[in-house]
Design a protein around this motif. Structure first.
Motif, PDB file in Angstrom:
ATOM      1  N   TYR A  36       0.838  -1.205   0.000  1.00 21.50           N
ATOM      2  CA  TYR A  36       0.000   0.000   0.000  1.00 21.50           C
ATOM      3  C   TYR A  36       0.873   1.255   0.000  1.00 21.50           C
ATOM      4  O   TYR A  36       0.658   2.172  -0.798  1.00 21.50           O
ATOM      5  CB  TYR A  36      -0.924  -0.006   1.225  1.00 21.50           C
ATOM      6  N   ARG A  37       1.850   1.290   0.892  1.00 21.41           N
ATOM      7  CA  ARG A  37       2.735   2.463   0.982  1.00 21.41           C
ATOM      8  C   ARG A  37       3.537   2.649  -0.302  1.00 21.41           C
ATOM      9  O   ARG A  37       3.750   3.786  -0.738  1.00 21.41           O
ATOM     10  CB  ARG A  37       3.654   2.335   2.187  1.00 21.41           C
ATOM     11  N   LEU A  38       3.985   1.559  -0.918  1.00 20.45           N
ATOM     12  CA  LEU A  38       4.709   1.636  -2.179  1.00 20.45           C
ATOM     13  C   LEU A  38       3.869   2.351  -3.240  1.00 20.45           C
ATOM     14  O   LEU A  38       4.344   3.260  -3.923  1.00 20.45           O
ATOM     15  CB  LEU A  38       5.071   0.225  -2.661  1.00 20.45           C
ATOM     16  N   GLY A  39       2.624   1.942  -3.367  1.00 22.33           N
ATOM     17  CA  GLY A  39       1.742   2.563  -4.347  1.00 22.33           C
ATOM     18  C   GLY A  39       1.461   4.020  -4.050  1.00 22.33           C
ATOM     19  O   GLY A  39       1.513   4.875  -4.938  1.00 22.33           O
ATOM     20  N   LYS A  40       1.185   4.310  -2.796  1.00 24.81           N
ATOM     21  CA  LYS A  40       0.804   5.668  -2.399  1.00 24.81           C
ATOM     22  C   LYS A  40       1.987   6.634  -2.438  1.00 24.81           C
ATOM     23  O   LYS A  40       1.874   7.728  -2.981  1.00 24.81           O
ATOM     24  CB  LYS A  40       0.197   5.627  -1.004  1.00 24.81           C
ATOM     25  N   GLU A  41       3.110   6.245  -1.884  1.00 19.40           N
ATOM     26  CA  GLU A  41       4.246   7.160  -1.753  1.00 19.40           C
ATOM     27  C   GLU A  41       5.032   7.343  -3.049  1.00 19.40           C
ATOM     28  O   GLU A  41       5.696   8.360  -3.224  1.00 19.40           O
ATOM     29  CB  GLU A  41       5.174   6.685  -0.631  1.00 19.40           C
ATOM     30  N   ILE A  49       2.721   4.486  -7.812  1.00 18.90           N
ATOM     31  CA  ILE A  49       2.840   3.262  -8.604  1.00 18.90           C
ATOM     32  C   ILE A  49       1.529   2.487  -8.481  1.00 18.90           C
ATOM     33  O   ILE A  49       0.994   2.323  -7.390  1.00 18.90           O
ATOM     34  CB  ILE A  49       4.005   2.390  -8.088  1.00 18.90           C
ATOM     35  N   VAL A  50       1.025   2.005  -9.620  1.00 19.33           N
ATOM     36  CA  VAL A  50      -0.132   1.111  -9.605  1.00 19.33           C
ATOM     37  C   VAL A  50       0.392  -0.299  -9.394  1.00 19.33           C
ATOM     38  O   VAL A  50       1.277  -0.758 -10.130  1.00 19.33           O
ATOM     39  CB  VAL A  50      -0.921   1.208 -10.927  1.00 19.33           C
ATOM     40  N   THR A  51      -0.124  -0.982  -8.380  1.00 21.27           N
ATOM     41  CA  THR A  51       0.309  -2.343  -8.077  1.00 21.27           C
ATOM     42  C   THR A  51      -0.805  -3.323  -8.440  1.00 21.27           C
ATOM     43  O   THR A  51      -1.949  -3.135  -8.054  1.00 21.27           O
ATOM     44  CB  THR A  51       0.677  -2.500  -6.593  1.00 21.27           C
ATOM     45  N   ASN A  52      -0.454  -4.350  -9.193  1.00 17.73           N
ATOM     46  CA  ASN A  52      -1.399  -5.381  -9.602  1.00 17.73           C
ATOM     47  C   ASN A  52      -0.847  -6.718  -9.117  1.00 17.73           C
ATOM     48  O   ASN A  52       0.162  -7.205  -9.626  1.00 17.73           O
ATOM     49  CB  ASN A  52      -1.558  -5.365 -11.126  1.00 17.73           C
ATOM     50  N   ILE A  53      -1.522  -7.320  -8.139  1.00 20.34           N
ATOM     51  CA  ILE A  53      -1.071  -8.601  -7.594  1.00 20.34           C
ATOM     52  C   ILE A  53      -1.384  -9.705  -8.592  1.00 20.34           C
ATOM     53  O   ILE A  53      -2.534  -9.895  -8.986  1.00 20.34           O
ATOM     54  CB  ILE A  53      -1.727  -8.891  -6.234  1.00 20.34           C
ATOM     55  N   GLU A  97      11.327   5.991 -13.160  1.00 24.76           N
ATOM     56  CA  GLU A  97      12.082   6.508 -12.007  1.00 24.76           C
ATOM     57  C   GLU A  97      11.361   6.198 -10.699  1.00 24.76           C
ATOM     58  O   GLU A  97      11.987   5.822  -9.709  1.00 24.76           O
ATOM     59  CB  GLU A  97      12.285   8.016 -12.147  1.00 24.76           C
ATOM     60  N   ASN A  98      10.042   6.328 -10.675  1.00 25.14           N
ATOM     61  CA  ASN A  98       9.276   6.031  -9.462  1.00 25.14           C
ATOM     62  C   ASN A  98       9.339   4.550  -9.125  1.00 25.14           C
ATOM     63  O   ASN A  98       9.453   4.172  -7.952  1.00 25.14           O
ATOM     64  CB  ASN A  98       7.827   6.467  -9.625  1.00 25.14           C
ATOM     65  N   ILE A  99       9.258   3.697 -10.155  1.00 23.19           N
ATOM     66  CA  ILE A  99       9.349   2.255  -9.920  1.00 23.19           C
ATOM     67  C   ILE A  99      10.719   1.908  -9.335  1.00 23.19           C
ATOM     68  O   ILE A  99      10.810   1.166  -8.352  1.00 23.19           O
ATOM     69  CB  ILE A  99       9.079   1.466 -11.213  1.00 23.19           C
ATOM     70  N   GLU A 100      11.766   2.438  -9.910  1.00 20.56           N
ATOM     71  CA  GLU A 100      13.119   2.157  -9.417  1.00 20.56           C
ATOM     72  C   GLU A 100      13.291   2.646  -7.987  1.00 20.56           C
ATOM     73  O   GLU A 100      13.859   1.940  -7.145  1.00 20.56           O
ATOM     74  CB  GLU A 100      14.153   2.797 -10.335  1.00 20.56           C
ATOM     75  N   ARG A 101      12.807   3.852  -7.694  1.00 15.10           N
ATOM     76  CA  ARG A 101      12.907   4.383  -6.324  1.00 15.10           C
ATOM     77  C   ARG A 101      12.077   3.543  -5.356  1.00 15.10           C
ATOM     78  O   ARG A 101      12.497   3.274  -4.225  1.00 15.10           O
ATOM     79  CB  ARG A 101      12.455   5.842  -6.283  1.00 15.10           C
ATOM     80  N   GLY A 102      10.900   3.124  -5.800  1.00 14.13           N
ATOM     81  CA  GLY A 102      10.033   2.305  -4.959  1.00 14.13           C
ATOM     82  C   GLY A 102      10.637   0.947  -4.650  1.00 14.13           C
ATOM     83  O   GLY A 102      10.578   0.470  -3.508  1.00 14.13           O
ATOM     84  N   ILE A 103      11.248   0.327  -5.653  1.00 16.46           N
ATOM     85  CA  ILE A 103      11.903  -0.962  -5.426  1.00 16.46           C
ATOM     86  C   ILE A 103      13.064  -0.797  -4.457  1.00 16.46           C
ATOM     87  O   ILE A 103      13.243  -1.619  -3.547  1.00 16.46           O
ATOM     88  CB  ILE A 103      12.357  -1.576  -6.771  1.00 16.46           C
ATOM     89  N   GLN A 104      13.844   0.242  -4.620  1.00 19.30           N
ATOM     90  CA  GLN A 104      14.952   0.490  -3.694  1.00 19.30           C
ATOM     91  C   GLN A 104      14.437   0.690  -2.273  1.00 19.30           C
ATOM     92  O   GLN A 104      15.015   0.196  -1.310  1.00 19.30           O
ATOM     93  CB  GLN A 104      15.770   1.706  -4.161  1.00 19.30           C
TER      94      GLN A 104
END
Length: 80
Positions: A21-26, A29-33, A54-61
């Motif tokens: 949830y935090r990954l998507g919100k902060e 990023i749209v997350t699809n399980i 860039e957001n995906i890379e930052r979120g994964i990190q």
């Protein structure tokens, strides 16, 4: 918009935390399980992430910094 599939593996202390949830919100990023297996003491989730690269890379990190193991995924695991 970029798309990336990843597998997150959560250690016991993080299983109950709302990290996806935090990954998507902060990170916007749209997350699809695509597939998941979660028990009271461990869990893994295969996700499709969609957003700015860039957001995906930052979120994964950020997930790695939280203590989540992140692995790349190829193919469509729902149908496989």
């Amino acid at each position: 918009m970029a798309k990336q599939r990843v597998k997150f593996t959560f250690p016991p202390p993080l299983v109950t935390q709302p990290l996806i949830y935090r990954l998507g919100k902060e990170f916007d990023i749209v997350t699809n399980i695509r597939r998941a297996n979660v028990t009271h003491d461990r869990g893994w989730v295969v996700l499709e992430l969609e957003g700015e690269l860039e957001n995906i890379e930052r979120g994964i990190q950020w997930m790695i910094e939280q203590g989540v193991r992140v692995d790349p995924v190829e193919g469509d695991l729902v149908e496989g």
